[in-house]
Structure formats: structure tokens, C-alpha cells
Design a protein around this motif. Structure first.
Motif, PDB file in Angstrom:
ATOM      1  N   ASP A   1      15.306 -17.386 -17.809  1.00 57.74           N
ATOM      2  CA  ASP A   1      16.610 -16.710 -17.822  1.00 57.74           C
ATOM      3  C   ASP A   1      17.724 -17.678 -18.209  1.00 57.74           C
ATOM      4  OD1 ASP A   1      15.293 -14.440 -17.034  1.00 57.74           O
ATOM      5  OD2 ASP A   1      15.821 -14.631 -14.907  1.00 57.74           O
ATOM      6  N   HIS A   2      17.676 -18.885 -17.623  1.00 57.46           N
ATOM      7  CA  HIS A   2      18.722 -19.878 -17.901  1.00 57.46           C
ATOM      8  C   HIS A   2      18.659 -20.351 -19.346  1.00 57.46           C
ATOM      9  CE1 HIS A   2      20.281 -20.180 -13.875  1.00 57.46           C
ATOM     10  NE2 HIS A   2      19.085 -20.457 -13.366  1.00 57.46           N
ATOM     11  N   VAL A   3      17.444 -20.519 -19.860  1.00 62.08           N
ATOM     12  CA  VAL A   3      17.284 -20.953 -21.253  1.00 62.08           C
ATOM     13  C   VAL A   3      17.840 -19.891 -22.196  1.00 62.08           C
ATOM     14  CG1 VAL A   3      15.610 -21.470 -23.068  1.00 62.08           C
ATOM     15  CG2 VAL A   3      15.334 -22.489 -20.802  1.00 62.08           C
ATOM     16  N   CYS A   4      17.459 -18.643 -21.942  1.00 63.64           N
ATOM     17  CA  CYS A   4      17.943 -17.550 -22.814  1.00 63.64           C
ATOM     18  C   CYS A   4      19.468 -17.463 -22.787  1.00 63.64           C
ATOM     19  CB  CYS A   4      17.331 -16.224 -22.360  1.00 63.64           C
ATOM     20  SG  CYS A   4      15.553 -16.133 -22.671  1.00 63.64           S
ATOM     21  N   GLU A   5      20.030 -17.632 -21.605  1.00 61.77           N
ATOM     22  CA  GLU A   5      21.486 -17.579 -21.475  1.00 61.77           C
ATOM     23  C   GLU A   5      22.137 -18.702 -22.270  1.00 61.77           C
ATOM     24  OE1 GLU A   5      24.967 -17.982 -18.050  1.00 61.77           O
ATOM     25  OE2 GLU A   5      22.856 -17.860 -17.442  1.00 61.77           O
ATOM     26  N   LEU A   6      21.556 -19.926 -22.158  1.00 63.32           N
ATOM     27  CA  LEU A   6      22.124 -21.066 -22.871  1.00 63.32           C
ATOM     28  C   LEU A   6      21.976 -20.899 -24.385  1.00 63.32           C
ATOM     29  CD1 LEU A   6      23.450 -23.836 -22.838  1.00 63.32           C
ATOM     30  CD2 LEU A   6      21.181 -24.862 -22.543  1.00 63.32           C
ATOM     31  N   LEU A   7      20.833 -20.394 -24.842  1.00 63.38           N
ATOM     32  CA  LEU A   7      20.636 -20.186 -26.280  1.00 63.38           C
ATOM     33  C   LEU A   7      21.636 -19.171 -26.827  1.00 63.38           C
ATOM     34  CD1 LEU A   7      16.720 -20.131 -26.484  1.00 63.38           C
ATOM     35  CD2 LEU A   7      18.249 -21.968 -27.208  1.00 63.38           C
ATOM     36  N   ASN A   8      21.901 -18.140 -26.036  1.00 65.24           N
ATOM     37  CA  ASN A   8      22.893 -17.136 -26.451  1.00 65.24           C
ATOM     38  C   ASN A   8      24.287 -17.755 -26.529  1.00 65.24           C
ATOM     39  OD1 ASN A   8      21.061 -15.015 -26.721  1.00 65.24           O
ATOM     40  ND2 ASN A   8      21.194 -14.487 -24.545  1.00 65.24           N
ATOM     41  N   THR A   9      24.606 -18.616 -25.558  1.00 61.96           N
ATOM     42  CA  THR A   9      25.914 -19.282 -25.551  1.00 61.96           C
ATOM     43  C   THR A   9      26.068 -20.165 -26.785  1.00 61.96           C
ATOM     44  OG1 THR A   9      25.866 -19.311 -23.131  1.00 61.96           O
ATOM     45  CG2 THR A   9      27.434 -20.789 -24.212  1.00 61.96           C
ATOM     46  N   ILE A  10      24.988 -20.908 -27.105  1.00 56.97           N
ATOM     47  CA  ILE A  10      25.011 -21.797 -28.278  1.00 56.97           C
ATOM     48  C   ILE A  10      25.215 -20.980 -29.556  1.00 56.97           C
ATOM     49  CG2 ILE A  10      23.521 -23.283 -29.699  1.00 56.97           C
ATOM     50  CD1 ILE A  10      22.413 -24.421 -27.038  1.00 56.97           C
TER      51      ILE A  10
END
Length: 1149
Positions: free
Chosen positions: A111-120
Motif C-alpha cells: 500500500d505504501h509503495v503504491c501510494e509513493l509511486l502515485n505521488t512520484i
């Protein structure tokens, strides 16, 4: 708050990337361990290894039902299927909680990875590995870590059973499913085919990911060159351009130069699988993809988990319309990889061996070059590490019939040079610190300040960070290094990471894409700061080989064995124990339970490697010792007889042997070399030993998981054990045939052995004297430290049970003239020549071998035998006590004495036992004399002091004090008036134990009183004195002037009578002199009586027996010739000597 108004600094991209990458490695470690534990459950039949509910046959159907219905399990409608699990629900919750919540953690990580990738993606971050290195690297690492984690998760066979069982137990216990279960179950189902799911998931992230990957086009092709290209460019060579040797190694892409090739290939392969569309539209992307596919057939997911690139990519692309061309590319690349990758990497390893050797040699000679050429060191370490890991991975997953390219017998050499470079960096760390502190303050700070000043736009936050960089570097000085100050630039590096994030978003005021020079300069500065405060971390980053631990341990052990078997590689074998120091770096704080397993494994491997190295060295040394013992044996006197015989025959011109008989080679011929190319077996052994000893001596000690290993101590320990076994083995003792090596021959072999061992000090810094002391001192005891017999016990047993027993049987006689025991002519020839074991030279050799302690043990053993004979003699005295008491007072009444003598019993037994005692004492006197000679050579001043001390004891000295002096003297081999060892042996006899029950009846007392003991001692002397005349009738009692003794050893009676009398009357505090006078009176009276006998048979050796009186007086320190003259006319002795000499001459004639 909407994302649009959030500032770049508030996105915390750098912090999130750092934390998630670290957490990702931790999650990988935990998931990997769950998978491996599942394999252990499957592989071993031990029920304890696997939870009972996964093994129990009764629960098998319930578990299968849960897996089949996963993730939805209708517990209410399937009571019959799941009823069996009711009893186990508490155990299930307890035992599966760790596994279940690991899967929950994976889901949260996702979940955290997906959130960070979306932010990037939302921030439209600019990625270029050559500019914002840290940001790009961490982004690509996160993508690969995430992909790897989901892939390994899908490989855990028991994942559905574990999650389903836990949820069922939770529902049965708490009445409801775990709150995370629905999402977790769905994630497990979605990622059954992880790459397919991830390809769909990464469609929105394609732009960012492809930009980051394409930035590798300037780095990856440059790193993935052939060995010939490296060689032509003279890569890593410091001496190829001497004029630029002191110039600092510079590059616009400093951190990319030592970036792991393995990591880049994972980025490219996984990255382009996830954003595969770019392969069709961008030639640079396709070029990178093909190059990566041609280099390897499999990639490392995590530790020993591998990913077969071509098959996986083909399976994924085959279902995508229009990808036939990509599939053909994959197949072509696979063929290329199978046919050329192995040989290409083999040639690279070959080049790196020579390059690293040159680099290590130059830096060892000129460590100051570590400053300007530090980049070369870390590049070399990284290149070598990548090649070793590539070989390890592919050798374990060969997809090609020919395996030659995947077997590298010289891999140890490459690892060794890596370890040598690592050692240089650790040893000369302060040199590098001094260099880079000056570099940072004197050059980097100035250049960075100019770059910052020339920036057209610089927002406040960025300006503050830049200024802090300049101020931090400017404040550095060499004095800080000299004072031992601990540097810490982690804050500076994290600030630069943050600044990369701030300046890489699309709407940044200061865009790093427009100021690439700033990025490249800062990347260089970051490398320079690492040279000051993070050398250990840099070594781990570029040369960590902890993958050898439990993950490729079989290959690791096989490489080690190959290294030892190849003499040219054995000098590098120390690299394997040194690699064990890497193992703890593969642990992670999120999986603390594996620390002990990996730590124990590293200790056991290190111990095994050092032990095997020491064993190999020991075996080589043993072989050299065997060769040297053979050469020494050729110099023994026994081998010169043939040479002397040939010389004599040649002189007398006699024909010798057969004409065709080859001439015997003389000792020393082996040292004459006709050709330098001629290599003997001994040369090969010395070469192999010197190579291996180099390895053992390479490091004084090494630390593995808070334990310190000392390689030299392993060798010392093995040498001690082998030396001990060899010494005992060289005695060649055969219990069945009672054969044993002559002491002189054993001493020659031991000295040859010791000479070889002393030469080991030329190869290894070990204390061989300590080995000699430990081993040789143990050999002077009855048993060694392992409870095994020593040469002391073997020789003591042989001399007592073989030599002296044959003397008692009449097959051997003691010849005083020769000071040796000699075989007598008998019907049954003995298997050994007594003279060869008992002459002066052999006894001296025995003393050299056994030393004072061993000779003391020999003496004690001899005295034990004497004490047993004395005990038997006392029994005989008690049996004849009344008669002997009368005889003691009637020696002046010849007729009465004759009548009493006829009443005596066991007269022959008394004389025989006394003769045995005399023989033993004669042997002991030989041993003591030999010991004195040996000690006089080794410690002449000490021996002379002891002798002086003994000779000047005042007569009025207390006997206890005198006995202490005698004991000291006896230990030095000096003869004493009273033998302390005999006194101790006789006084230790307990009267009640020494005498039998019958004897007790005779004396009518429960215990013999001291007075009775004294009386028995006196009567023993009487018994011997009155028995002497019977010796005259024995045909063997004839005195031989040539040997200065009698063939039946009765001349030994003189020593026995004096020593026994001195010991017994010392114990009973009687007057030795008075008792010996009494003995002399009785003996002379008895012997004078046989002069009147007329029976020739009774008196045939009368004169030879007369001589015993003279021998007794000559031997005794208490009797004088004047005293003998008063008892026995000297004219009789003179006539007796004349008669025996005359008889000897006539017999010889």
C-alpha cells in the motif's frame, strides 16, 4: 489538503524512499525465511519441524478444504470438514501469528509503495541516474524490491493454508474474521501471477519508470563490456600511465562507476517487463533490454532465489497481441546468452584476477595512492563481486550442456585479491581520510560555492541547504583526523537526497534538469564524504559476499576443496575464512531470529575452513618429515657396513657379488642437481607447504560474529597432535612380537622430525618450541593428555617385560666389562639382540628421549618390581624364621650351622630372587649413568652443583634431609649411598597387605610390628649370606674375566645385597654398616666352610663364588677391604682370581 498545493519538501520523497527501501529488504528477508521454512517442512520427515496441523493426516482434508475455497471459507455450513480444527485453534493462533502478520506487513508495504509511486507520478519527477543519482537509484531499487517481494510471496506454497487456517482459528475464537483478512486474501489471489498483475499495476507509472531506466543508457553499456575492451582501455591499472599516477581518479558519474551490474540488470529486466510498451517505441530502451537479456540466463531475486529471465518474459509477452517481434528478440537473446555469456564472464574473471593483483600489489607498496585512486579500488571490488555472484548464480542454475564456463578453479584467487584490497582500505583508512578532508575543504567547497553563486535562481530552502554544504566542507581540517575525531556526513548526504527530490519535481523553482553540473558535482562530493566517514559501509556496498552463507554453502565448500587441491591456489585459501566475516551483513533488524542461525553457520564454516587448512598443512609437513626421516635413516651406522665391506674387498681385490649388481647410492646423492628443471617429490611438498603456510600466516586473527579465530593456533594444535602420534608410531612397538625400535634410531627420527618442524617457523609465525615442550614433556609421562600411551610407557614396558624377563629366564646376561646386557647362546634364539638395546649409546639415547621425568618413571617401575620380589623374600624369611634366628648366633659353630642349613627351605628361590633384584638394579645403574651423561652435556653447571651438594652432606645430617638430597641427586642420574627410589618403594609396602593370611598365622599376629619387620630384614641378610655357598655347585656360576662377571648373573648379587640392605635399614632406622658387617661375617664363614668340602660337584665353582665377597665390598660404600681381611683371608681371594683367570685361558686355548 489537495496534492496540488503541497510543496515538494512536504512530499518527503527522499525520506519515504529511504525508509521503504530498508523496510522492503526486511520484508524480503522475512518472506524468504517463510518460504525456506516451508521447503524444510516439505523436505524433512521430522514431525517436530512442521506444525502438527500441517502434518496430521486427520486434519489434511480440512487444510485442503480451506486452500480450495480460499479466500472465502463458509465455516457454518462445513462443520464436518472443519470440526477437526476446533481442538487445534489456540495452537494455530499461537504458531501462525508470526507468519500471518508478516503477510499483513507485506500488504501494508504494498500500500505504501503504491501510494509513493502515485505521488512520484503526480509530481512528474525527473529521473537521471547521472544527475540525481540517489533519487533515481532509490526509485529503481524500490520498484525491483516491490516486484521481488510479490514474486517470492507467490512462491510460498503454504501461504493460503497459513492465512486461511489462521483466519479460521481467529473466527472460531473471536467470532469474526481478522479485519485484515479480506484484503489480504484478495491480494494473495490477485498476485497468483505476480508479474502479470504488476504489469497492469504499472501502466500509470510507465513514464517515470521508463525515464529512469533509459537514463542507464550512458552507464550500463559502459559497465557491460568484454574483457578485451577492458584490457585495451587498461582498466583499473595504476601503472599504465605513470605520469598521471598521482592525479585523482575523476568521473562525471562517480557513484555510477561502482554501481552493481547485477542491480542494473534487475532494474532493466524487471523495469522493462513492467513498462513493456516503451520497448516498441524507444530504440534506447530496446537496446538496454537486449543487452541485459544477452548477459545472463537468470537473475537473483533475493539470496539464492532466482528468476529465469527468458522463460518468464516469453510467457508474459506471448499473450500480448503484436509482441511476436519481442518474443523473437527474447529467443535470440537467450541463444546468445547460452552460447556466449559463460565465456564472456570467464574472460572477465581472468582479467580481473590480474588487474586486482596489480592494484593490490601497487597499493601495498604505496598506500598513499589509496587517496587519489580510491575510486579504482571500489570499482575493482564491485566488478569482481558482480562476476563472483554471476558465476555462483549460474553454476547453480546451469541451462547448458557444457559446464566448463561455470567451473572456475581460480575463483579463490579473485576473492583473495578482493580481501587484500578490503584490508588495505581498513588498514589505511586514516590515509584516505586525510586526503579527502583536504580535498573537500580545499577544492570541493570552492567549486560548489562558485556553482551556487552562478545559479540564476536559488529559492530560500535550497539556498540554506547549499550554504550548509559549503560551510560543512570548509570547516574541515587535517587536525580533526590526527585527533581521531569521528566524522559523520550522513546528514549532509540526506540533505542532498532531499535537495534532489525538491529540484526534480516538474514545477521546481530550481530544476536539477537544467543544472546537471550541480548534480554531478554534488554526486562527486558525496563520494568524497563517504571516503571520510563511511569506508566500512562502502566496502559492504561494493564487495559484500554474504550470499555464500547458508544460501550457496555447498558451492562455497566445493570451491574451498578445489582451492586446497590445486597447489597454485592454496595460498589463497584464507579468503574463505575471511568471507565468513561478511555473513552477518546479510541480516536485517526486521528478522532478528535468523541472526543466530547465520552467526552459528558463519562460525562453523570458519572453523571448518581453518581446520581443513591446518590439516592439509599438517599432512604436507608429515610427508616432508617422512622423507627427511628416510634420509636420516640412511646415515645410521648400520647402513655403512656394506660400504665398508665393499671398500675392504676393493682394497684386497676380491670379487664382490654379482657383476650386474648396481652400485649402492651414497647418502646425499639426492642433493646433487644435474638440471634446474628436475623437481623432486620433496621440492613439490615444500612448494605446496610454503603456499599453504602463506595463507595460514596471512592474518594473525579474524573476528566472526564476536568470536576471534587465530589460524596459526589451528596449525599448532594439529602439529602437536600429529607430532605426538608420530613419535609413538616411530617406536614401531608390536605387542604381539614384542618388537620395538632401538632408542638411538628413534632419537635420530625424532631429531629429523624436529628439524623439519623448526623450519616451519620460516613459513609461519608460530612458536615451535612450545609445540616441542608440550609434546615432548607429555612423552615423559606414563600417559599423554589424551590418555594414550607414550614412548615412556612403551619403553618401560618393553625393558621390564621383554628384556629383563629374558634375563630372569637365563637367556641374557649382564656384562659389567661392556656395561651392557648380552644374549647368551641358547637353543631358542631371541628375536632381538639385547646389546643393541642396552649399551651405553642406546641408554643415552633413551635418556635423551625420556628425559629426567621419563627416567624417573622407569626407575619407579623397576623399583615396583624389586619391591614385589622383596615381599616374596620376606615370606620365605618368615617361613624359615626360627632356623635363621639360630643360624644368626651360631656362625662360629660349623657343625651346628651345617645341621641348621639342611633345615632351610627355598634356598635357591632366595638366591634367584636376589639375583633378579641385582639384575634390575644393574639395569637401573646403566640408565642412571646414561642420564647423568646426558644432563652433564645439557646442564653441566647445574649437574656439578647437585653433585657438589651431594658430596658434602655432613654425616650428622638428619636422614629425612639427606634423603631429599639423595632424591635430587638421583633425579640427575648421580649414584647415591642409599637409593631414595628403592627406599620409597619398600617403605610404601604395607605389612598387612604384603603378607598373606598364612604368613599372619605363622607370626601369630594380626599385624607385624616394626620390631618384627626389622628382625625380618636382618634375617633376610642372614638367609642370603648362608645361601651363597650353594652357588658353587652351579655350572653357570663360573666367573669370566672377559665379561668381569658370571653367566648366571650372580655378580649382580653384590649390588642387590648392598642396595637392599641400605634401603631396608634406612626404613627401619638401623645401622647399615653393622648389618653389613654381620652379613660379611656370616657369608665369609659359610664360604670358608666350602673350602673344606671334598665333593667336586659341590665345589666346582668355589673360586668364582669367593669373588662375590670382593665384589660386595667393592660395591659397598659402607664396607672396607680391611674389614673383609679380618673375616676372609685375602690370600684366598688372590688365589681365586688366579684360578679363574688360569681356567679362562685354558678354556679359550
Amino acid at each position: 489538503m489537495s496534492r496540488g498545493v503541497i510543496q515538494p519538501s512536504q512530499q518527503k520523497l527522499a525520506e519515504k524512499l529511504t525508509i521503504l527501501n530498508d523496510r522492503g529488504i526486511g520484508m524480503l528477508t522475512r518472506v524468504y525465511n517463510i518460504k525456506k521454512q516451508g521447503q524444510v517442512w516439505k523436505a524433512c520427515g521430522d514431525p517436530k519441524a512442521k506444525p502438527s496441523y500441517l502434518v496430521d493426516k486427520n486434519l489434511e482434508s480440512a487444510v485442503k478444504f480451506i486452500v480450495r475455497k480460499f479466500p472465502a471459507v463458509e465455516t457454518r455450513n462445513n462443520n464436518q470438514q472443519l470440526a477437526q480444527l476446533q481442538k487445534e485453534k489456540s495452537e494455530i493462533l499461537k504458531n501462525l501469528a508470526l507468519y500471518y502478520f508478516t503477510f499483513v506487513d507485506v500488504m501494508e508495504f504494498k500500500d505504501h509503495v503504491c501510494e509513493l509511486l502515485n505521488t512520484i507520478d503526480a509530481c512528474q519527477v525527473f529521473f537521471d541516474i547521472t544527475v540525481n543519482f540517489d533519487l533515481t537509484k532509490n526509485y529503481l531499487d524500490l520498484v525491483v524490491t516491490y516486484t521481488t517481494l510479490m514474486t517470492i510471496l507467490s512462491r510460498i506454497e503454504e501461504r493460503k493454508a497459513i492465512i486461511g487456517l489462521y483466519n479460521y482459528a481467529h473466527e472460531m475464537t473471536h467470532g469474526a474474521s481478522d479485519r485484515e483478512y479480506p484484503r489480504l486474501g484478495q491480494m494473495i489471489v490477485d498476485y497468483e501471477n505476480p508479474l502479470k498483475k504488476l504489469m497492469e499495476e504499472f501502466v500509470p507509472h510507465g513514464k517515470s519508470l521508463s525515464d529512469a531506466l533509459i537514463s542507464l543508457q550512458m552507464v550500463y553499456p559502459r559497465r557491460n563490456l568484454s574483457a578485451d575492451q577492458w584490457r585495451n582501455a587498461q582498466l583499473l591499472s595504476l601503472i599504465s600511465a605513470p605520469s598521471t599516477m598521482l592525479n585523482p581518479a575523476q568521473s562525471d558519474t562517480m557513484p555510477c562507476e561502482y554501481l552493481s551490474l547485477d542491480a542494473m540488470e534487475k532494474w532493466i529486466v524487471f523495469g522493462f517487463i513492467l513498462c513493456h510498451a516503451v520497448l516498441n517505441s524507444d530504440a534506447a530502451a530496446l537496446s538496454l533490454w537486449k543487452l541485459a537479456l544477452q548477459s545472463s540466463t537468470c537473475l537473483c531475486l533475493f539470496r539464492d532465489e532466482v528468476f529465469h529471465i527468458h522463460k518468464a518474459a516469453e510467457d508474459l509477452f506471448v499473450n500480448i497481441r503484436g509482441y511476436n517481434k519481442r518474443i523473437n528478440d527474447i529467443r535470440e537473446c537467450k541463444e546468445q546468452a547460452l552460447s556466449h555469456a559463460g565465456s564472456m564472464h570467464r574472460e572477465r574473471r581472468k582479467f580481473l584476477r590480474s588487474a586486482l593483483k596489480e592494484l593490490a600489489t601497487v597499493l601495498a607498496d604505496q598506500p598513499g595512492l589509496l587517496g587519489p585512486k580510491a575510486l579504482f579500488v571500489f570499482m575493482a571490488l564491485s566488478f569482481a563481486r558482480d562476476e563472483i555472484i554471476w558465476l555462483l548464480r549460474h553454476a547453480d542454475n546451469i541451462q547448458k550442456k557444457s559446464t566448463d564456463d561455470f567451473i572456475d578453479k581460480h575463483i579463490a584467487e579473485l576473492i583473495f585479491y578482493m580481501e587484500e584490497l578490503r584490508a588495505h582500505v581498513r588498514k589505511y583508512g586514516p590515509v584516505m581520510q586525510r586526503y579527502y578532508v583536504q580535498y573537500l575543504s580545499g577544492f570541493d567547497a570552492v567549486v560548489l560555492n562558485e556553482l551556487v553563486q552562478n545559479l540564476s535562481v536559488c529559492p530560500e530552502d535550497e539556498s540554506i541547504i547549499m550554504s550548509s554544504f559549503v560551510n560543512t566542507m570548509t570547516s574541515l581540517s587535517v587536525k580533526q583526523v590526527e585527533d581521531g575525531e569521528v566524522f559523520d556526513f550522513r546528514g549532509l548526504r540526506l540533505d542532498w537526497f532531499r535537495l534532489q527530490a525538491y529540484t526534480s519535481v516538474s514545477k521546481a523553482s530550481l530544476g536539477i534538469a537544467d543544472h546537471k553540473e550541480l548534480g554531478k558535482m554534488m554526486n562527486t562530493i558525496i563520494f568524497h564524504t563517504k571516503m571520510v566517514d563511511s569506508l566500512v559501509e562502502m566496502l559492504v556496498e561494493t564487495s559484500d559476499l554474504s550470499i555464500f552463507c547458508s544460501f550457496y554453502s555447498r558451492a562455497f565448500e566445493k570451491m574451498f576443496q578445489q582451492c586446497l587441491e590445486l597447489p597454485s591456489q592454496s595460498r589463497h585459501s584464507i579468503c574463505f575464512p575471511l568471507l565468513c566475516t561478511h555473513f552477518m551483513s546479510c541480516t536485517h533488524e526486521l528478522c532478528p531470529e535468523e541472526r543466530h542461525h547465520i552467526g552459528d553457520r558463519s562460525l562453523s564454516l570458519c572453523n571448518m575452513f581453518l581446520d581443513e587448512m591446518a590439516k592439509q598443512a599438517r599432512n604436507l609437513i608429515t610427508d616432508i618429515c617422512t622423507e627427511q626421516c628416510t634420509l636420516s635413516d640412511q646415515l645410521l651406522p648400520k647402513h655403512c657396513a656394506k660400504t665398508i665391506s665393499q671398500a675392504v674387498n676393493k682394497k684386497s681385490k676380491k670379487a664382490t657379488g654379482k657383476k650386474g649388481e648396481p652400485e649402492r647410492e651414497k647418502p646425499g646423492v639426492e642433493s646433487m642437481r644435474k638440471n634446474r628443471l628436475l623437481v623432486t617429490n620433496l621440492d613439490k611438498l615444500h612448494t605446496a607447504l610454503s603456499e599453504l603456510c602463506f595463507s595460514i600466516n596471512y592474518v594473525p586473527n579474524l573476528a566472526v560474529w564476536e568470536h576471534t579465530f587465530t589460524p596459526r593456533e589451528y596449525l599448532t594444535s594439529h602439529l602437536e597432535i600429529r607430532f605426538t602420534k608420530s613419535i609413538v608410531g616411530m617406536t614401531m612397538y608390536n605387542q604381539a612380537t614384542q618388537e620395538i625400535a632401538k632408542p638411538s634410531e628413534l632419537l635420530t627420527s625424532v631429531r629429523a622430525y624436529m628439524t623439519v618442524l623448526q623450519s616451519i617457523e620460516n613459513y609461519v609465525t608460530i612458536d615451535i618450541t612450545r609445540v616441542f615442550n608440550n609434546v615432548l614433556l607429555q612423552q615423559t609421562q606414563h600417559l599423554d593428555s589424551h590418555g594414550e600411551p607414550t614412548i615412556t610407557s612403551l619403553y618401560t614396558n618393553w625393558y621390564l617385560e621383554t628384556l629383563l624377563r629374558q634375563v630372569s629366564n637365563g637367556h641374557i646376561a649382564y656384562f659389567p666389562a661392556m656395561k651392557a646386557f648380552v644374549n647368551l647362546p641358547t637353543e631358542n634364539e631371541l628375536t632381538f639382540n639385547a646389546e643393541e638395546y642396552s649399551d651405553i649409546s642406546e641408554m643415552r639415547s633413551l635418556s635423551e628421549l625420556l628425559g629426567p621425568y621419563g627416567m624417573k618413571f622407569l626407575s619407579e617401575s623397576l623399583m615396583w618390581h624389586i619391591s614385589s620380589q622383596v615381599a616374596e623374600l620376606k615370606k620365605l624369611v618368615v617361613e624359615n624364621m626360627e632356623v635363621l634366628t639360630q643360624m644368626r648366633t651360631s656362625f662360629d659353630k660349623p657343625e651346628h650351622m651345617a645341621a641348621l642349613f639342611k633345615k632351610l627351605t627355598s634356598v635357591d628361590s632366595v638366591l634367584k630372587r636376589m639375583t633378579i633384584i641385582g639384575v634390575i638394579l644393574s639395569f637401573r645403574s646403566l640408565a642412571q649413568e646414561a642420564l647423568r651423561d646426558v644432563l652433564s652435556c645439557h646442564i653441566p653447571f647445574l649437574v656439578s652443583s647437585v653433585e657438589d651438594f651431594k658430596d658434602h652432606i655432613p654425616r650428622e645430617t638428619d636422614m629425612k634431609v639427606a634423603m631429599n638430597v639423595y632424591e635430587l641427586s638421583s633425579a640427575a642420574g648421580l649414584p647415591c649411598e642409599i637409593d631414595p627410589a628403592l627406599v620409597v618403594a619398600l617403605s610404601s609396602q604395607k605389612s598387612g597387605e604384603a603378607q598373606t593370611h598364612a604368613l599372619k598365622k605363622l607370626v601369630c599376629a594380626e599385624n607385624i610390628s616394626p620390631e618384627e619387620e626389622y628382625k625380618i630384614a636382618c634375617l633376610l641378610m642372614v638367609f642370603v649370606a648362608v645361601s651363597l655357598p650353594t652357588l658353587a655347585s652351579n655350572v653357570m656360576s663360573q666367573y669370566s674375566p672377559a665379561i668381569e662377571g658370571h653367566c648366571n648373573n650372580i655378580h649382580c648379587l653384590a649390588k642387590a645385597i648392598n642396595q637392599i640392605a641400605a634401603a631396608l635399614f634406612t626404613i627401619h632406622k638401623g645401622s647399615i654398616e653393622d648389618r653389613l658387617k654381620e652379613f660379611l661375617a656370616l657369608a665369609s664363614s659359610s664360604l670358608l666352610k666350602i673350602g673344606q668340602e671334598t665333593d667336586k660337584m659341590t665345589t666346582r665353582n668355589r673360586e668364582s663364588v669367593y669373588l662375590l665377597l670382593d665384589m660386595i665390598v667393592q660395591e659397598s660404600p659402607f664396607l672396607t677391604m680391611d674389614l673383609l681381611e679380618s673375616c676372609f683371608p685375602y690370600v684366598l681371594l688372590r688365589n681365586a682370581y688366579h684360578a679363574v683367570y688360569k681356567q679362562s685361558i685354558s678354556a679359550n686355548a
